[in-house]
Design a protein around this motif. Structure first.
Motif, PDB file in Angstrom:
ATOM      1  N   ILE A  24      -2.594 -35.351  16.031  1.00  0.00           N
ATOM      2  CA  ILE A  24      -3.494 -34.323  15.496  1.00  0.00           C
ATOM      3  C   ILE A  24      -4.876 -34.463  16.127  1.00  0.00           C
ATOM      4  CG2 ILE A  24      -4.704 -33.533  13.411  1.00  0.00           C
ATOM      5  CD1 ILE A  24      -2.130 -34.324  11.829  1.00  0.00           C
ATOM      6  N   VAL A  25      -5.356 -35.706  16.231  1.00  0.00           N
ATOM      7  CA  VAL A  25      -6.685 -35.961  16.810  1.00  0.00           C
ATOM      8  C   VAL A  25      -6.765 -35.456  18.245  1.00  0.00           C
ATOM      9  CG1 VAL A  25      -8.214 -37.816  17.630  1.00  0.00           C
ATOM     10  CG2 VAL A  25      -7.306 -37.898  15.299  1.00  0.00           C
ATOM     11  N   LYS A  26      -5.717 -35.727  19.035  1.00  0.00           N
ATOM     12  CA  LYS A  26      -5.782 -35.349  20.462  1.00  0.00           C
ATOM     13  C   LYS A  26      -5.150 -33.987  20.752  1.00  0.00           C
ATOM     14  CE  LYS A  26      -1.691 -38.096  21.736  1.00  0.00           C
ATOM     15  NZ  LYS A  26      -1.235 -39.348  22.341  1.00  0.00           N
ATOM     16  N   ALA A  27      -4.862 -33.225  19.689  1.00  0.00           N
ATOM     17  CA  ALA A  27      -4.353 -31.851  19.824  1.00  0.00           C
ATOM     18  C   ALA A  27      -2.949 -31.772  20.408  1.00  0.00           C
ATOM     19  CB  ALA A  27      -5.314 -30.991  20.648  1.00  0.00           C
ATOM     20  N   ALA A  28      -2.165 -32.832  20.245  1.00  0.00           N
ATOM     21  CA  ALA A  28      -0.764 -32.780  20.687  1.00  0.00           C
ATOM     22  C   ALA A  28       0.103 -32.143  19.599  1.00  0.00           C
ATOM     23  CB  ALA A  28      -0.258 -34.181  21.002  1.00  0.00           C
TER      24      ALA A  28
ATOM     25  N   LEU B 219     -20.955 -17.445   8.021  1.00  0.00           N
ATOM     26  CA  LEU B 219     -21.186 -16.267   8.864  1.00  0.00           C
ATOM     27  C   LEU B 219     -21.830 -16.675  10.190  1.00  0.00           C
ATOM     28  CD1 LEU B 219     -22.496 -13.799   6.125  1.00  0.00           C
ATOM     29  CD2 LEU B 219     -20.354 -13.571   7.399  1.00  0.00           C
ATOM     30  N   GLU B 220     -22.799 -17.613  10.107  1.00  0.00           N
ATOM     31  CA  GLU B 220     -23.460 -18.091  11.331  1.00  0.00           C
ATOM     32  C   GLU B 220     -22.479 -18.827  12.229  1.00  0.00           C
ATOM     33  OE1 GLU B 220     -26.958 -20.363  10.419  1.00  0.00           O
ATOM     34  OE2 GLU B 220     -27.722 -18.790   9.095  1.00  0.00           O
ATOM     35  N   GLU B 221     -21.640 -19.664  11.594  1.00  0.00           N
ATOM     36  CA  GLU B 221     -20.638 -20.427  12.358  1.00  0.00           C
ATOM     37  C   GLU B 221     -19.649 -19.506  13.045  1.00  0.00           C
ATOM     38  OE1 GLU B 221     -20.186 -23.672  13.177  1.00  0.00           O
ATOM     39  OE2 GLU B 221     -22.181 -23.941  12.358  1.00  0.00           O
ATOM     40  N   GLU B 222     -19.241 -18.455  12.305  1.00  0.00           N
ATOM     41  CA  GLU B 222     -18.277 -17.506  12.881  1.00  0.00           C
ATOM     42  C   GLU B 222     -18.838 -16.853  14.137  1.00  0.00           C
ATOM     43  OE1 GLU B 222     -17.190 -14.882   9.711  1.00  0.00           O
ATOM     44  OE2 GLU B 222     -15.826 -16.350   8.799  1.00  0.00           O
ATOM     45  N   LYS B 223     -20.158 -16.524  14.066  1.00  0.00           N
ATOM     46  CA  LYS B 223     -20.812 -15.940  15.249  1.00  0.00           C
ATOM     47  C   LYS B 223     -20.774 -16.917  16.417  1.00  0.00           C
ATOM     48  CE  LYS B 223     -24.049 -12.945  12.787  1.00  0.00           C
ATOM     49  NZ  LYS B 223     -25.463 -12.813  12.381  1.00  0.00           N
ATOM     50  N   LYS B 224     -21.120 -18.194  16.099  1.00  0.00           N
ATOM     51  CA  LYS B 224     -21.123 -19.224  17.145  1.00  0.00           C
ATOM     52  C   LYS B 224     -19.726 -19.435  17.707  1.00  0.00           C
ATOM     53  CE  LYS B 224     -25.047 -21.880  15.403  1.00  0.00           C
ATOM     54  NZ  LYS B 224     -25.446 -23.119  14.727  1.00  0.00           N
ATOM     55  N   ASP B 225     -18.720 -19.458  16.792  1.00  0.00           N
ATOM     56  CA  ASP B 225     -17.332 -19.694  17.220  1.00  0.00           C
ATOM     57  C   ASP B 225     -16.836 -18.601  18.158  1.00  0.00           C
ATOM     58  OD1 ASP B 225     -17.088 -22.066  15.962  1.00  0.00           O
ATOM     59  OD2 ASP B 225     -16.023 -21.305  14.196  1.00  0.00           O
TER      60      ASP B 225
ATOM     61  N   PRO C  32     -12.409 -25.587  19.283  1.00  0.00           N
ATOM     62  CA  PRO C  32     -12.266 -27.007  19.624  1.00  0.00           C
ATOM     63  C   PRO C  32     -10.805 -27.435  19.481  1.00  0.00           C
ATOM     64  CG  PRO C  32     -13.272 -26.746  17.450  1.00  0.00           C
ATOM     65  CD  PRO C  32     -13.152 -25.381  18.042  1.00  0.00           C
ATOM     66  N   LYS C  33     -10.393 -28.359  20.311  1.00  0.00           N
ATOM     67  CA  LYS C  33      -9.013 -28.857  20.271  1.00  0.00           C
ATOM     68  C   LYS C  33      -8.952 -30.145  19.459  1.00  0.00           C
ATOM     69  CE  LYS C  33      -7.660 -25.686  23.206  1.00  0.00           C
ATOM     70  NZ  LYS C  33      -7.313 -24.418  22.555  1.00  0.00           N
ATOM     71  N   GLY C  34      -7.945 -30.262  18.607  1.00  0.00           N
ATOM     72  CA  GLY C  34      -7.771 -31.492  17.828  1.00  0.00           C
ATOM     73  C   GLY C  34      -8.987 -31.784  16.974  1.00  0.00           C
ATOM     74  N   ILE C  35      -9.390 -33.049  16.944  1.00  0.00           N
ATOM     75  CA  ILE C  35     -10.612 -33.451  16.225  1.00  0.00           C
ATOM     76  C   ILE C  35     -11.521 -34.132  17.256  1.00  0.00           C
ATOM     77  CG2 ILE C  35     -11.582 -34.783  14.314  1.00  0.00           C
ATOM     78  CD1 ILE C  35      -8.896 -34.526  12.894  1.00  0.00           C
ATOM     79  N   PRO C  36     -12.454 -33.363  17.834  1.00  0.00           N
ATOM     80  CA  PRO C  36     -13.292 -33.917  18.910  1.00  0.00           C
ATOM     81  C   PRO C  36     -14.101 -35.129  18.449  1.00  0.00           C
ATOM     82  CG  PRO C  36     -13.550 -31.529  18.731  1.00  0.00           C
ATOM     83  CD  PRO C  36     -12.783 -31.972  17.522  1.00  0.00           C
ATOM     84  N   GLU C  37     -14.197 -36.104  19.350  1.00  0.00           N
ATOM     85  CA  GLU C  37     -15.023 -37.304  19.146  1.00  0.00           C
ATOM     86  C   GLU C  37     -14.664 -38.050  17.851  1.00  0.00           C
ATOM     87  OE1 GLU C  37     -19.182 -36.429  19.657  1.00  0.00           O
ATOM     88  OE2 GLU C  37     -18.793 -35.093  21.346  1.00  0.00           O
ATOM     89  N   PHE C  38     -13.381 -38.046  17.497  1.00  0.00           N
ATOM     90  CA  PHE C  38     -12.938 -38.674  16.246  1.00  0.00           C
ATOM     91  C   PHE C  38     -13.307 -40.155  16.213  1.00  0.00           C
ATOM     92  CE2 PHE C  38      -9.715 -41.013  13.773  1.00  0.00           C
ATOM     93  CZ  PHE C  38      -9.790 -40.356  12.553  1.00  0.00           C
ATOM     94  N   TRP C  39     -12.840 -40.922  17.216  1.00  0.00           N
ATOM     95  CA  TRP C  39     -13.058 -42.375  17.194  1.00  0.00           C
ATOM     96  C   TRP C  39     -14.516 -42.729  17.466  1.00  0.00           C
ATOM     97  CZ3 TRP C  39      -9.739 -45.459  14.958  1.00  0.00           C
ATOM     98  CH2 TRP C  39      -8.399 -45.051  14.849  1.00  0.00           C
ATOM     99  N   LEU C  40     -15.186 -41.934  18.300  1.00  0.00           N
ATOM    100  CA  LEU C  40     -16.612 -42.175  18.542  1.00  0.00           C
ATOM    101  C   LEU C  40     -17.390 -42.024  17.235  1.00  0.00           C
ATOM    102  CD1 LEU C  40     -19.143 -42.596  20.264  1.00  0.00           C
ATOM    103  CD2 LEU C  40     -19.076 -40.166  20.859  1.00  0.00           C
ATOM    104  N   THR C  41     -17.045 -41.002  16.446  1.00  0.00           N
ATOM    105  CA  THR C  41     -17.712 -40.790  15.155  1.00  0.00           C
ATOM    106  C   THR C  41     -17.444 -41.959  14.210  1.00  0.00           C
ATOM    107  OG1 THR C  41     -17.466 -38.404  15.456  1.00  0.00           O
ATOM    108  CG2 THR C  41     -17.973 -39.174  13.232  1.00  0.00           C
ATOM    109  N   VAL C  42     -16.203 -42.449  14.201  1.00  0.00           N
ATOM    110  CA  VAL C  42     -15.859 -43.618  13.377  1.00  0.00           C
ATOM    111  C   VAL C  42     -16.763 -44.788  13.761  1.00  0.00           C
ATOM    112  CG1 VAL C  42     -14.076 -45.355  12.908  1.00  0.00           C
ATOM    113  CG2 VAL C  42     -13.455 -42.932  12.965  1.00  0.00           C
TER     114      VAL C  42
END
Length: 323
Positions: free
Chosen positions: A57-61, A93-99, A105-115
């Motif tokens: 899931i983290v690496k979008a596989a 609404l702001e996020e939707e505009k940005k998205d 984003p794929k998977g969960i970006p920077e998962f282990w770095l955030t940990v």
């Protein structure tokens, strides 16, 4: 010698008999921990499919189903959510505009770095130049030694292909002493890490963050001319974790190496016991809140004892009895 020094000879004799019994207890305790290690190995195999799915899931596989993504918030969370509904709606609404402007984003970006950044013990090791590399870290696995082999465990850091090094896996192995030390059997309190070995990182040219080049000016003694020389020196980096100090055969280390290894053993143990099993909770910060709660409770206990001035003064490193 304490109490034993003032005992009659015949009583000392019997105390020695008790000590011999205690040594036998320590050896039975060692057998107990060997069985615990076997249990850990058994359950590690049961956890692994779940950890593999986490990694996918983290690496979008793997994209989790709607059912797998359902999470019932507890009452406190629901209360907080209801209070923040308006703010969230605006933010949404702001996020939707940005998205719309950027791709999903794929998977969960920077998962282990955030940990790593969320945990003080690990973030203290991180340097700014380590972060772009740790963005490529996809999984951390724990492997236990096989039955009948000396007790050890290996941490495997799995990386996606990147521009920094060619390794796909970096390893750190911790060897443990699982039996009482003959010269000091009473100190045995379960398996303890005795040494660790890292691995060779095959750095891409110019990408080795554990080294840095510095320029130094040198003056010629006779002619007085000055020249600039370039030297390569060690650089602070998380990746020094994979080149720990070696323990000599006689087991004697200088103070600096001892301190480095003590911290290293603590980090290795923490990654194995806490980070790998509960990574998502360190990613969200929930595990850190739990850890903080534990410390708060200890603090409250300490506050209750403030009345005991004498004890406080004795334990205060800055207390001077002459003052």
């Amino acid at each position: 010698m304490g109490v034993q020094a003032g005992l009659p000879k015949v009583v000392k004799r019997r105390v020695n008999a008790l000590k011999n019994l205690q040594v036998k207890c320590a050896h039975i305790e060692a057998k107990f921990y060997e069985e615990v290690h076997e249990l850990e190995r058994k359950y590690a195999a049961l956890y692994q499919p779940l950890f593999d799915k986490r990694s996918d899931i983290v690496k979008a596989a793997y994209e989790p189903t709607d059912e797998e993504c359902e999470w019932k918030a507890d009452e406190e969370e629901e209360l907080t959510v209801s209070k923040q509904d308006e703010m969230k709606e605006k933010a949404k609404l702001e996020e939707e505009k940005k998205d719309e402007e950027k791709e999903d984003p794929k998977g969960i970006p920077e998962f282990w770095l955030t940990v790593f950044k969320n945990v003080d013990l690990l973030s203290d090791m991180l340097q700014e130049h380590d972060e772009p590399i740790l963005k490529h870290l996809q999984d951390i696995k724990v492997k236990f030694s096989d039955p009948g082999q000396p007790m050890s465990f290996t941490l495997e850091f799995h990386f996606e292909p990147n521009d920094f090094f060619t390794n796909t896996v970096l390893t750190k192995t911790y060897k443990m002493r699982s039996e009482p030390d003959e010269s000091d059997p009473f100190s045995f309190d379960g398996p303890e890490i005795m040494s660790c070995t890292g691995c060779t990182i095959d750095w891409t040219k110019g990408k080795n963050v554990t080294l840095k080049t510095i320029k130094k000016k040198q003056k010629h003694k006779g002619r007085g001319t000055v020249r600039t020389v370039t030297k390569t020196v060690p650089n602070d980096s998380f990746f020094n974790f994979f080149t720990p100090p070696e323990v000599p055969e006689n087991g004697e280390l200088d103070e600096d190496s001892e301190a480095v290894l003590a911290a290293d053993f603590e980090i290795g143990h923490f990654i194995r016991e806490r980070i790998v099993p509960r990574a998502v909770l360190y990613f969200t910060g929930e595990a850190i809140e739990d850890d903080d709660d534990d410390y708060d409770e200890e603090g409250e206990e300490a506050d209750d004892e403030e009345g005991e001035e004498e004890a406080d003064e004795e334990n205060d490193a800055d207390y001077d009895p002459k003052v």
